[in-house]
Design an enzyme around this catalytic site. Structure first.
Site, mmCIF file in Angstrom:
data_model
loop_
_atom_site.group_PDB
_atom_site.id
_atom_site.type_symbol
_atom_site.label_atom_id
_atom_site.label_comp_id
_atom_site.label_asym_id
_atom_site.label_seq_id
_atom_site.Cartn_x
_atom_site.Cartn_y
_atom_site.Cartn_z
ATOM 1 N N SER A 1 0.850 -1.182 0.000
ATOM 2 C CA SER A 1 0.000 0.000 0.000
ATOM 3 C C SER A 1 0.889 1.236 0.000
ATOM 4 C CB SER A 1 -0.940 -0.024 1.213
ATOM 5 O OG SER A 1 -1.810 1.088 1.208
ATOM 6 N N THR A 2 0.872 2.031 1.056
ATOM 7 C CA THR A 2 1.641 3.269 1.097
ATOM 8 C C THR A 2 3.134 3.002 0.902
ATOM 9 O OG1 THR A 2 0.043 4.068 2.717
ATOM 10 C CG2 THR A 2 2.046 5.369 2.436
ATOM 11 N N HIS B 1 -2.658 -1.105 -3.476
ATOM 12 C CA HIS B 1 -3.838 -0.274 -3.217
ATOM 13 C C HIS B 1 -3.736 0.975 -4.087
ATOM 14 C CE1 HIS B 1 -4.162 -2.111 1.113
ATOM 15 N NE2 HIS B 1 -4.415 -2.980 0.153
ATOM 16 N N MET C 1 0.024 0.885 4.984
ATOM 17 C CA MET C 1 -0.781 1.076 6.179
ATOM 18 C C MET C 1 -1.832 -0.020 6.275
ATOM 19 S SD MET C 1 -3.193 4.278 4.928
ATOM 20 C CE MET C 1 -4.419 4.053 6.218
ATOM 21 N N ASP D 1 -4.074 -5.345 5.667
ATOM 22 C CA ASP D 1 -4.290 -6.166 4.482
ATOM 23 C C ASP D 1 -3.036 -6.987 4.191
ATOM 24 O OD1 ASP D 1 -5.608 -7.170 2.246
ATOM 25 O OD2 ASP D 1 -4.913 -5.551 0.944
#
Length: 344
Positions: free
Chosen positions: A145-146, A172, A266, A269
């Protein structure tokens, strides 16, 4: 527009210490006010957002969240900003700040708070390309993600085509960005990478990037090839595509060697997906805290007790390939089905 964004952030409990109308003002504001995080648009008079990001990261490294148009053109400049050091981006609905930001205020505030805690002094060693290897007949599922776009790029760029992995990438990212992300990966690694379509198949030496706004499930695996399907329903999850969905379905459908990789990001997941891969006899590699932009997803995966290796980003490709080789040596399968397999 600046006023609207400031109001949204203040309403969400974020202190706004300065505003800037162009890149030069932004650079000076960061130097003078030393904020925890910067929200940065791309198109501004004079010094644009790309140059401002580069100057800020060179003089006073600060976590930066890009405000990006929700278009393919917006994706191009956003990835350029990430290359220059920006941490993450927030896609403006319809490409306009004034028409959609207020409706997504909770998401914007969450992004700002998360990015403010990101590490901009993380390890930046370039992964060394793994030596050429014999085919492994393995599948690699990579999730992040991030901070993930650059991390995924670095991992894939280090993997040799000769290993003939089948790679599934879940980042994401909204719909308008995943096709461009797949193109960038295709340009920068030895694998043939494309955005996933419903019913797509891949074999060794190929990779699919999950389509933004849809979950990617492995629906079938046979004769060294995988087939995926796209799921439009949210499945009750807060992110879409979700790493857990792809990893769980891979553990359900694939009998051969399977390796999961959980990178920076973050949230949690990937944790349930790591458990599913572990229970199905696969192996899991997670990025360590020191090299992660945000140590959320890897941390939660590690906490499950189902991660086999935790390592720096520059070691992930080598560790994942070593795991794939080890599984391939075990009678060409390396995995044992769990009694609960597919029942999560």
């Amino acid at each position: 527009m600046r006023g609207l964004i400031s109001d949204v952030l203040r309403d969400g409990g974020v202190e706004v210490v300065a505003e800037a109308g162009d890149g030069d003002e932004a650079v000076r504001a960061v130097e003078d006010r030393r904020p925890d995080v910067v929200t940065m648009d791309v198109e501004m008079p004079g010094t644009d957002g790309i140059e401002a990001v580069e100057r800020i990261m060179a003089t006073r490294p600060t976590p930066i969240l890009m405000l990006s148009a929700h278009t393919e053109a917006g994706a191009d400049v956003t990835f350029e900003a990430l290359d220059k050091g920006a941490v993450d981006f927030f896609a403006k609905p319809g490409g306009e700040v004034s028409t959609g930001v207020a409706q997504l205020k909770d998401e914007l505030v969450e992004k700002v708070v998360t990015v403010s805690a990101a590490s901009v002094d993380r390890t930046t060693a370039t992964p060394t390309a793994v030596a050429s290897a014999e085919p492994t007949d393995a599948t690699l599922v990579v999730g992040s993600s991030t901070g993930g776009p650059n991390a995924i790029e670095r991992v894939l760029a280090a993997l040799p085509r000769e290993a003939s992995l089948r790679i599934l990438v879940v980042q994401h990212m909204p719909e308008a960005f995943t096709a461009r992300f797949a193109s960038r990966l295709d340009e920068r690694c030895a694998y043939d990478v494309r955005e996933a379509g419903d019913g797509d198949r891949i074999g060794g030496g190929e990779a699919l990037v999950a389509h933004g706004g849809s979950h990617m499930e492995v629906s079938h695996a046979a004769d060294g090839r995988l087939r995926v399907r796209l799921v439009a329903e949210t499945l009750g999850l807060t992110v879409q595509p979700a790493v857990d969905v792809t990893m769980r379905s891979a553990a359900e459908a694939i009998d051969g060697p399977l390796v999961g990789v959980v990178l920076t990001g973050m949230g949690s997941d990937g944790a349930a997906g790591a458990e599913a891969i572990h229970r199905a006899g696969g192996r899991v590699v997670a990025q360590d805290e020191a090299s992660s932009v945000v140590y959320g997803m890897p941390k939660r995966a590690v906490e499950t007790g189902c991660v086999d290796e935790v390592c720096r980003l520059d070691e992930v490709a080598a560790r994942a390939l070593a795991a794939a080789r080890a599984l391939s040596r075990d009678e060409g399968r390396g995995r044992t089905a769990s009694p609960n397999r597919g029942g999560e």
